[in-house]
Design a protein around this motif. Structure first.
Motif, short mmCIF file in Angstrom:
data_model
loop_
_atom_site.label_atom_id
_atom_site.label_comp_id
_atom_site.label_asym_id
_atom_site.label_seq_id
_atom_site.Cartn_x
_atom_site.Cartn_y
_atom_site.Cartn_z
N ASP A 140 0.82 -1.20 0.00
CA ASP A 140 0.00 0.00 0.00
C ASP A 140 0.86 1.27 0.00
O ASP A 140 0.44 2.31 0.47
CB ASP A 140 -0.97 -0.01 1.18
N ASP A 141 2.11 1.14 -0.54
CA ASP A 141 3.01 2.28 -0.65
C ASP A 141 2.81 2.98 -1.98
O ASP A 141 2.70 2.32 -3.02
CB ASP A 141 4.48 1.83 -0.57
N GLU A 142 2.78 4.31 -1.94
CA GLU A 142 2.68 5.10 -3.17
C GLU A 142 3.99 5.84 -3.39
O GLU A 142 4.58 6.37 -2.45
CB GLU A 142 1.54 6.11 -3.07
N VAL A 143 4.45 5.85 -4.64
CA VAL A 143 5.66 6.58 -5.01
C VAL A 143 5.46 7.23 -6.37
O VAL A 143 4.61 6.79 -7.15
CB VAL A 143 6.92 5.67 -5.05
N VAL A 144 6.25 8.24 -6.63
CA VAL A 144 6.28 8.87 -7.95
C VAL A 144 7.55 8.39 -8.63
O VAL A 144 8.65 8.53 -8.07
CB VAL A 144 6.24 10.41 -7.85
N ILE A 145 7.40 7.82 -9.81
CA ILE A 145 8.55 7.32 -10.58
C ILE A 145 8.58 8.01 -11.93
O ILE A 145 7.56 8.54 -12.40
CB ILE A 145 8.49 5.79 -10.76
N THR A 146 9.74 8.00 -12.54
CA THR A 146 9.89 8.45 -13.91
C THR A 146 10.55 7.33 -14.69
O THR A 146 11.58 6.80 -14.26
CB THR A 146 10.77 9.73 -14.00
N LEU A 147 9.96 6.93 -15.80
CA LEU A 147 10.55 5.91 -16.66
C LEU A 147 11.55 6.59 -17.58
O LEU A 147 11.20 7.56 -18.26
CB LEU A 147 9.48 5.19 -17.47
N VAL A 148 12.77 6.09 -17.58
CA VAL A 148 13.84 6.71 -18.36
C VAL A 148 14.59 5.65 -19.15
O VAL A 148 14.38 4.45 -18.96
CB VAL A 148 14.82 7.47 -17.43
N THR A 149 15.50 6.10 -20.00
CA THR A 149 16.35 5.17 -20.74
C THR A 149 17.39 4.59 -19.78
O THR A 149 17.60 5.11 -18.68
CB THR A 149 17.09 5.87 -21.89
N THR A 150 18.03 3.54 -20.21
CA THR A 150 19.06 2.89 -19.40
C THR A 150 20.16 3.87 -19.03
O THR A 150 20.71 3.82 -17.93
CB THR A 150 19.67 1.71 -20.18
N MET A 151 20.48 4.79 -19.91
CA MET A 151 21.55 5.76 -19.66
C MET A 151 21.21 6.72 -18.53
O MET A 151 22.09 7.26 -17.89
CB MET A 151 21.85 6.57 -20.92
N ASP A 152 19.93 6.97 -18.32
CA ASP A 152 19.50 7.99 -17.37
C ASP A 152 19.03 7.43 -16.03
O ASP A 152 18.61 8.19 -15.16
CB ASP A 152 18.38 8.84 -17.98
N LEU A 153 19.09 6.12 -15.87
CA LEU A 153 18.52 5.53 -14.67
C LEU A 153 19.23 5.99 -13.40
O LEU A 153 20.43 6.24 -13.39
CB LEU A 153 18.49 4.00 -14.76
N ASP A 154 18.45 6.14 -12.35
CA ASP A 154 18.93 6.55 -11.02
C ASP A 154 17.87 6.10 -10.02
O ASP A 154 17.01 6.87 -9.62
CB ASP A 154 19.12 8.07 -10.98
N PRO A 155 17.94 4.82 -9.61
CA PRO A 155 16.90 4.26 -8.74
C PRO A 155 16.70 5.03 -7.44
O PRO A 155 15.59 5.10 -6.94
CB PRO A 155 17.38 2.84 -8.47
N GLU A 156 17.76 5.60 -6.89
CA GLU A 156 17.63 6.35 -5.64
C GLU A 156 16.70 7.54 -5.79
O GLU A 156 16.06 7.95 -4.84
CB GLU A 156 19.00 6.80 -5.13
#
Length: 154
Positions: free
Chosen positions: A98-114
């Motif tokens: 039941d956790d809500e988060v805001v994510i952005t889908l990006v290319t492999t080059m731009d990923l930053d999971p933190e």
């Protein structure tokens, strides 16, 4: 290898490729010449290091060439904003927690999971790609499965 990249990603890759093929190669060649002048190459640590640097640079050049030549390039302006895709921002809910988060889908080059910049090629990214608000998807990640609901596309 077939990565989905933006024009900006390709531009950055080409800039790095150009730098490595001109400036970096010349620097390493000069290092090798200076090191070789110090004598016996079989016991010359500087020369061995310069050779290692040359191989590493060459490997990176090959990687960059492969990334550029095999990439699927997308145009950010042509994307349907009503579905999740590259550079889409969304509020999602992990159903089990039941956790809500805001994510952005990006290319492999731009990923930053933190910072919740999630690669479109990750398990979560693949599951969310093409989904709309109120869609519920099961993510099949290594060692676990979990459910995510798309609450809002921002």
């Amino acid at each position: 290898m077939n990565n989905t990249l933006t024009e900006e990603n390709i531009r950055k890759l080409r800039e790095e490729l150009d730098y490595r093929m001109t400036v970096k190669r010349a620097e390493i060649a000069k290092e090798k010449l200076v090191a070789a002048a110090h004598g016996d190459r079989s016991e010359n640590a500087e020369y061995k290091e310069a050779c290692r640097n040359y191989r590493e640079n060459d490997n990176r050049i090959q990687y960059l060439l492969t990334m550029i030549s095999t990439a699927t390039v997308i145009d950010d302006d042509d994307l349907d904003k009503s579905v999740l895709g590259i550079n889409s921002k969304a509020r999602i809910k992990f159903v089990e927690d039941d956790d809500e988060v805001v994510i952005t889908l990006v290319t492999t080059m731009d990923l930053d999971p933190e910072n919740m910049l999630i690669s479109i090629e990750s398990d979560l990214g693949k599951a969310l790609s093409g989904k709309k608000v109120r869609d519920i998807v099961e993510v099949d990640a290594p060692g676990e499965k979990y459910t995510v609901e798309v609450l809002e596309i921002l």
